[in-house]
Motif scaffolding. Structure first.
Motif, PDB file in Angstrom:
ATOM      1  N   THR A  32      66.275  22.722  69.558  1.00 50.91           N
ATOM      2  CA  THR A  32      66.965  24.008  69.740  1.00 50.91           C
ATOM      3  C   THR A  32      66.702  24.977  68.583  1.00 50.91           C
ATOM      4  N   LEU A  35      66.394  28.767  69.531  1.00 48.02           N
ATOM      5  CA  LEU A  35      67.311  29.348  70.508  1.00 48.02           C
ATOM      6  C   LEU A  35      68.140  30.454  69.853  1.00 48.02           C
ATOM      7  N   GLU A  39      72.370  31.192  73.666  1.00 49.74           N
ATOM      8  CA  GLU A  39      71.436  30.530  74.585  1.00 49.74           C
ATOM      9  C   GLU A  39      71.677  29.022  74.579  1.00 49.74           C
ATOM     10  N   LEU A  41      69.909  25.216  75.952  1.00 58.30           N
ATOM     11  CA  LEU A  41      68.733  24.524  76.487  1.00 58.30           C
ATOM     12  C   LEU A  41      69.142  23.777  77.762  1.00 58.30           C
ATOM     13  N   LEU A 114      65.688  27.413  79.610  1.00 56.48           N
ATOM     14  CA  LEU A 114      67.054  27.803  79.263  1.00 56.48           C
ATOM     15  C   LEU A 114      67.980  27.754  80.466  1.00 56.48           C
TER      16      LEU A 114
END
Length: 777
Positions: A32, A35, A39, A41, A114
């Motif tokens: 991550t 990110l 957001e 994953l 995402l």
């Protein structure tokens, strides 16, 4: 059992495995990393069916099938690692760097998937539609998001309701017309059986089934789309009525069977830039009252072409002859392109003319190959030059000439004897795409039978031991009975091998180890050889599949009986001043594959080989004897390193093993569990057992003769393997250890109590590493 490679190879293996694992571990540590705030994953999509009537196993399978439909797919994992995302992050993630290494890493990876990429409404509709397509008409799907830190899952709850089943099926067609009558002929084989659940797949398959039947009745222009299956789900009680009809807009031509008119074949057609262009010959000659062959240069004999065209003028079109003709023309190995077209005959209603455009392959072909060879002791290289002449005698024959040469040297152990060798030779062969026999012999028309002949010569120079000249001749047939059964009959297989220039060093070794003399015996065998193969492993829908290959090899039987050969009485008969072998050899290879899941299976094999040497022979010639061990057999033992029976392997000098353990009978059993890890990575756990035995007692091989206690002399080993499935080839590594050593004392053959991975000497003597291409069975 000793591994002559020593610890150096083991260390290299360790490093080759640990380095990529370390890289993958580093790459996956921070999935991550790039990110943005807010957001998440996307980890996975989960489907749960809210239905208590389905059994647990069926429900799990059903849920897995529905999960495969969800989009998008999460980032790929290997043992829980998002390795592709890791490569992307190592390459800088969204950074637009021009660094070559980072750009390369990013290309090997993939961007993070995402939660915002997931369209829940789209997936709900996909799952709902699938449920409705298999009969759950009132299904509903709800979804929810599960957040866990920077990761997110989406859960879909599917409520299928009660399934709809078929109450009745009516073929609503005009039985007074030919099309209606032919459709009604198919009713008994319908896939839409009363009581079955509604299934869109079954409806589509039913249309294809009827269309396939109609194609064989001449309806060339008919299509599955011309059939309409209407469903009435308003009758209540969760049942449906079905009505099969022909669409009103179906073309009139599609409702009439078509006859075959003129047949035109262009066997030397050249494809132009504008596509297939028809020639305009001044004069066409009808061959055998069946077809026109336009071949001004007489490239192919007309009879050969006609034998592979299965349509006949005036008959109804049928798909069987259509596919059979195309299949034969493609498998003649003479044409680069095969194309056919059907056109309405201008002079006759419901009649089609056929045009075959055949573009020949390049007549002459030269191929050069260089391969590297790796074994536990010998390593080297070999080069082959292959020249091929297609359509050699205007009958689609293939004439080949191969010349090869290779060199291998011993890289493991310290045995000086046979430490390197040079081999070269040539082979000339012809394959005819038909049976050449003095009698009428039919093998079926689906596959092209072949007649072959091969003549070969090989020179082997074991520089410090001996040279060997070998001649071989084969003439026979191979043909397929169907897609599962194959036959190979060599009417004549002749092998002649004669050693020369035996060195004083090798002579001295033969005096020490008398069994080495068998290697340099003159070999002369002649007789038929037959092999039969059956397999259904191509059927992916079966849970249990199998492969079987059985064969019989004969040599000198009739001549030996006529001449009254008897080696026991010293009455050895000769041909061309050479003693010939007289034996019957039988062998079978049975394999079973049990599918345990979409990515796992249990593969097992039993190999049995037996022989009976008599008359002119005491034992099988060296080239025909059985052996076991090696990367495709007993993987815990080197090739030719086990047997015969409980006989002790010979050693030349201190700890110098000479592997030459062969026999007249063989038994080998293998079982292997195979499973996918992720991507191209697979693993296996295996156990192998087997040995070879002699037909007659040999004072130089005590314990080598077959006896009633032969099962107690089986060598046993096992281990683990890692495989890399690259689609076009499978690279296999296996690491094995012996469990049972047959040449130990009876009370000391099982060696589990001696396993000691912490002991370097034990590892050197017992760990056997195999590197190979393809599965062992």
């Amino acid at each position: 059992m000793k591994n002559k490679k020593g610890e150096k190879m083991n260390h290299n293996v360790k490093y080759s495995i640990l380095i990529p694992i370390a890289l993958l571990l580093v790459a996956s540590c921070n999935s991550t990393k790039y990110l943005a705030e807010g957001e998440h994953l996307y980890d996975e999509g989960i489907v749960e069916i809210q239905n208590d009537t389905l059994d647990k196993e069926r429900k799990k399978t059903f849920e897995g099938n529905l999960e495969e439909l969800l989009m998008p797919k999460p980032n790929k994992k290997l043992l829980g690692w998002r390795y592709k995302l890791g490569f992307y992050n190592l390459g800088g993630g969204p950074d637009t760097t021009k660094n070559f290494i980072k750009n390369w890493l990013k290309k090997q990876g993939e961007k993070p998937v995402l939660l915002s990429d997931v369209n829940r409404e789209y997936n709900e509709n996909i799952v709902r539609n699938r449920l409705e397509n298999i009969g759950f008409f009132n299904a509903s799907v709800l979804s929810d998001t599960i957040i866990d830190g920077k990761f997110a899952k989406v859960k879909y709850d599917a409520y299928p309701g009660k399934i709809y089943r078929i109450a009745s099926v009516k073929f609503d067609v005009d039985s007074t017309k030919a099309l209606g009558k032919d459709i009604l002929e198919t009713r008994d084989g319908t896939l839409l059986a009363v009581g079955k659940n509604y299934s869109l797949d079954n409806i589509l398959n039913e249309r294809d089934r009827i269309d396939n039947y109609l194609k064989d009745q001449g309806y060339y222009y008919f299509s599955p789309d011309d059939l309409l299956i209407e469903v009435d789900s308003t009758i209540g009680n969760h049942k449906v009525d079905m009505y099969l009809t022909v669409k009103k807009e179906t073309a009139a031509k599609a409702k009439e069977p078509q006859k075959i008119g003129n047949i035109y074949v262009y066997p030397n057609y050249q494809l132009t830039g504008s596509g297939y262009r028809r020639a305009n010959p001044r004069q066409l000659e009808l061959y055998d009252d069946q077809l026109y062959i336009i071949d001004p240069e007489n490239t192919f004999r007309k009879k050969v072409i006609k034998n592979h065209i299965f349509f006949q003028r005036g008959e109804l079109y049928n798909r069987h002859d259509h596919n059979l003709t195309i299949n034969h023309l493609v498998n003649l190995n003479a044409f680069k392109f095969v194309k056919n077209t059907f056109e309405d005959n201008p002079d006759s209603t419901n009649t089609m003319d056929i045009y075959y455009y055949l573009t020949p392959l390049q007549k002459k072909n030269l191929r050069f190959e260089v391969i590297g060879k790796t074994a536990s002791v010998y390593n080297g290289t070999e080069a082959t030059v292959n020249w091929q002449l297609r359509n050699a005698f205007k009958g689609a024959e293939t004439f080949t000439v191969s010349v090869f040469g290779g060199y291998e040297t011993q890289t493991g152990g310290s045995v000086n004897l046979n430490s390197s060798y040079l081999r070269y030779g040539a082979e000339v062969g012809i394959v005819w795409p038909r049976l050449i026999a003095p009698f009428n012999w039919q093998t079926g028309d689906r596959y092209i039978p072949k007649t072959y002949t091969k003549v070969g010569y090989e020179f082997l120079n074991r520089r410090t031991a001996y040279t060997l000249n070998s001649l071989s001749f084969n003439y026979g047939y191979n043909w397929k009975e169907n897609d599962r059964k194959q036959h190979d009959l060599a009417l004549a297989e002749i092998i002649y091998a004669r050693p020369r220039n035996i060195t004083a060093e090798y002579q001295a070794q033969m005096d020490t180890v008398p069994t080495l003399r068998h290697i340099v015996d003159t070999t002369f065998t002649f007789g038929p050889n037959y092999n039969y193969t059956y397999t259904n492993t191509m059927d992916q829908s079966k849970r249990n599949t199998m492969y079987f290959k059985g064969g019989i090899n004969l040599s000198g039987n009739v001549l030996g009986l006529i001449q009254g050969a008897d080696y026991k009485e010293g009455n050895i008969k000769r041909v061309f001043n050479t003693a010939y072998s007289q034996f019957v050899k039988l062998e079978g290879d049975f394999r079973h594959y049990l599918k345990l899941g979409p990515d796992a299976q249990l593969a097992s094999r039993i190999m049995v080989g037996t022989s009976y040497s008599y008359g002119n022979s005491r034992a099988l010639p060296y080239l025909k004897q059985y052996f076991t061990g090696g990367p495709n057999g007993l993987r815990a033992f080197r090739a030719r390193a086990v047997g015969p029976g409980s006989s002790m392997p010979e050693n030349l000098g201190e700890d110098n093993f000479f592997a030459d353990q062969t026999g007249d009978l063989k038994l080998e059993l293998n079982t292997e569990y195979r499973a996918k890890i992720a991507g191209i990575f697979h693993w296996a756990a295996f156990i192998d057992a087997g040995n070879v035995w002699l037909q007659n007692a040999d004072p130089n091989k005590p314990g080598g003769q077959i006896s009633k206690d032969f099962l107690s002399e089986l060598a046993v080993g096992g281990g683990l393997g890692l495989r890399f499935d690259l689609s076009f080839l499978i690279l296999r590594t296996d690491l094995a250890i012996p469990f049972r050593v047959p040449y130990n004392a009876k009370s000391d053959r099982w060696v589990f109590n001696k396993i000691d991975f912490g002991n370097s000497n034990w590892r050197r003597d017992n760990l056997v590493f195999n590197l190979a291409i393809g599965y062992p069975f």
